[in-house]
Design a protein around this motif. Structure first.
Motif, PDB file in Angstrom:
ATOM      1  N   PHE A  19       0.861  -1.173   0.000  1.00 54.46           N
ATOM      2  CA  PHE A  19       0.000   0.000   0.000  1.00 54.46           C
ATOM      3  C   PHE A  19       0.902   1.229   0.000  1.00 54.46           C
ATOM      4  CE2 PHE A  19      -2.250  -3.252   2.457  1.00 54.46           C
ATOM      5  CZ  PHE A  19      -3.466  -3.309   1.782  1.00 54.46           C
ATOM      6  N   ARG A  20       0.587   2.203  -0.870  1.00 52.06           N
ATOM      7  CA  ARG A  20       1.359   3.452  -0.913  1.00 52.06           C
ATOM      8  C   ARG A  20       0.392   4.626  -0.890  1.00 52.06           C
ATOM      9  NH1 ARG A  20       4.385   0.881  -5.512  1.00 52.06           N
ATOM     10  NH2 ARG A  20       6.283   0.084  -4.557  1.00 52.06           N
ATOM     11  N   ASP A  21       0.574   5.507   0.046  1.00 47.95           N
ATOM     12  CA  ASP A  21      -0.221   6.728   0.107  1.00 47.95           C
ATOM     13  C   ASP A  21       0.286   7.563   1.290  1.00 47.95           C
ATOM     14  OD1 ASP A  21      -3.469   7.105  -1.193  1.00 47.95           O
ATOM     15  OD2 ASP A  21      -2.319   8.703  -0.256  1.00 47.95           O
ATOM     16  N   ARG A  22      -0.493   8.573   1.669  1.00 50.90           N
ATOM     17  CA  ARG A  22      -0.118   9.440   2.780  1.00 50.90           C
ATOM     18  C   ARG A  22      -0.588   8.844   4.108  1.00 50.90           C
ATOM     19  NH1 ARG A  22       1.810  14.398   1.449  1.00 50.90           N
ATOM     20  NH2 ARG A  22       1.504  15.026  -0.702  1.00 50.90           N
ATOM     21  N   LEU A  23       0.188   9.086   5.146  1.00 54.42           N
ATOM     22  CA  LEU A  23      -0.136   8.636   6.491  1.00 54.42           C
ATOM     23  C   LEU A  23      -0.330   9.868   7.363  1.00 54.42           C
ATOM     24  CD1 LEU A  23      -0.246   5.947   8.168  1.00 54.42           C
ATOM     25  CD2 LEU A  23       2.010   6.584   8.974  1.00 54.42           C
ATOM     26  N   GLY A  55       3.105  12.494   5.438  1.00 46.52           N
ATOM     27  CA  GLY A  55       4.133  12.086   4.487  1.00 46.52           C
ATOM     28  C   GLY A  55       3.716  10.846   3.718  1.00 46.52           C
ATOM     29  N   TRP A  56       4.343  10.646   2.577  1.00 42.34           N
ATOM     30  CA  TRP A  56       4.092   9.450   1.773  1.00 42.34           C
ATOM     31  C   TRP A  56       4.814   8.267   2.385  1.00 42.34           C
ATOM     32  CZ3 TRP A  56       0.736   9.002  -2.181  1.00 42.34           C
ATOM     33  CH2 TRP A  56       0.207  10.184  -2.689  1.00 42.34           C
ATOM     34  N   VAL A  57       4.116   7.133   2.488  1.00 46.31           N
ATOM     35  CA  VAL A  57       4.702   5.932   3.076  1.00 46.31           C
ATOM     36  C   VAL A  57       4.354   4.724   2.203  1.00 46.31           C
ATOM     37  CG1 VAL A  57       4.621   6.821   5.436  1.00 46.31           C
ATOM     38  CG2 VAL A  57       2.709   5.476   4.557  1.00 46.31           C
ATOM     39  N   GLU A  58       5.053   3.647   2.444  1.00 44.90           N
ATOM     40  CA  GLU A  58       4.769   2.364   1.815  1.00 44.90           C
ATOM     41  C   GLU A  58       4.620   1.348   2.927  1.00 44.90           C
ATOM     42  OE1 GLU A  58       6.681   0.949  -1.944  1.00 44.90           O
ATOM     43  OE2 GLU A  58       7.682  -0.393  -0.518  1.00 44.90           O
ATOM     44  N   ILE A  59       3.513   0.614   2.920  1.00 46.10           N
ATOM     45  CA  ILE A  59       3.261  -0.422   3.919  1.00 46.10           C
ATOM     46  C   ILE A  59       3.253  -1.756   3.187  1.00 46.10           C
ATOM     47  CG2 ILE A  59       1.604  -1.343   5.577  1.00 46.10           C
ATOM     48  CD1 ILE A  59       0.668   1.580   5.981  1.00 46.10           C
ATOM     49  N   ARG A  60       4.081  -2.693   3.653  1.00 48.50           N
ATOM     50  CA  ARG A  60       4.181  -4.018   3.034  1.00 48.50           C
ATOM     51  C   ARG A  60       3.738  -5.074   4.040  1.00 48.50           C
ATOM     52  NH1 ARG A  60       7.847  -4.780  -1.362  1.00 48.50           N
ATOM     53  NH2 ARG A  60       8.453  -2.748  -2.188  1.00 48.50           N
ATOM     54  N   VAL A  61       2.898  -5.999   3.563  1.00 49.63           N
ATOM     55  CA  VAL A  61       2.386  -7.074   4.410  1.00 49.63           C
ATOM     56  C   VAL A  61       2.435  -8.363   3.595  1.00 49.63           C
ATOM     57  CG1 VAL A  61       0.409  -7.881   5.743  1.00 49.63           C
ATOM     58  CG2 VAL A  61       0.795  -5.433   5.486  1.00 49.63           C
ATOM     59  N   GLU A  62       2.818  -9.464   4.233  1.00 47.51           N
ATOM     60  CA  GLU A  62       2.799 -10.750   3.545  1.00 47.51           C
ATOM     61  C   GLU A  62       1.373 -11.039   3.098  1.00 47.51           C
ATOM     62  OE1 GLU A  62       4.651 -14.001   5.602  1.00 47.51           O
ATOM     63  OE2 GLU A  62       6.088 -12.637   6.530  1.00 47.51           O
ATOM     64  N   ALA A  63       1.195 -11.443   1.842  1.00 47.93           N
ATOM     65  CA  ALA A  63      -0.134 -11.628   1.258  1.00 47.93           C
ATOM     66  C   ALA A  63      -0.986 -12.611   2.059  1.00 47.93           C
ATOM     67  CB  ALA A  63      -0.012 -12.084  -0.189  1.00 47.93           C
ATOM     68  N   ASP A  64      -0.387 -13.663   2.592  1.00 47.74           N
ATOM     69  CA  ASP A  64      -1.179 -14.645   3.337  1.00 47.74           C
ATOM     70  C   ASP A  64      -1.539 -14.169   4.750  1.00 47.74           C
ATOM     71  OD1 ASP A  64       1.389 -14.871   4.369  1.00 47.74           O
ATOM     72  OD2 ASP A  64       1.405 -17.056   4.355  1.00 47.74           O
ATOM     73  N   LYS A  65      -1.063 -12.999   5.151  1.00 52.23           N
ATOM     74  CA  LYS A  65      -1.387 -12.425   6.464  1.00 52.23           C
ATOM     75  C   LYS A  65      -2.481 -11.360   6.376  1.00 52.23           C
ATOM     76  CE  LYS A  65       1.960 -14.641   8.492  1.00 52.23           C
ATOM     77  NZ  LYS A  65       1.696 -15.820   9.259  1.00 52.23           N
TER      78      LYS A  65
END
Length: 73
Positions: A19-23, A55-65
């Motif tokens: 996910f990429r957007d502002r936080l 600010g712009w952030v990137e959130i990464r999560v394992e797909a199976d989680k």
């Protein structure tokens, strides 16, 4: 969502949802991630670095989680 900068994708190399957007930081200490017309709220276990608000952030999560659960407001 034409004209909106949010991006959601699955990364096959790392099997992640990204996910990429502002936080934004809420007054109660939570963080709000704007994703198109929706919001994802995070309760924080620790504080963010100074200057991260809006600010712009990137959130990464394992797909199976990743799971969706209904929530009534």
């Amino acid at each position: 969502m034409a004209g909106h900068a949010s991006r959601t994708r699955t990364s096959p190399e790392a099997n992640q949802v990204v996910f990429r957007d502002r936080l934004r930081l809420a007054k109660d200490g939570a963080a709000v991630f704007d994703l198109g017309d929706s919001q994802i709220w995070f309760d924080l276990g620790s504080s963010f670095p100074a200057g991260i608000d809006s600010g712009w952030v990137e959130i990464r999560v394992e797909a199976d989680k990743v799971a969706l659960h209904p929530h009534l407001l």
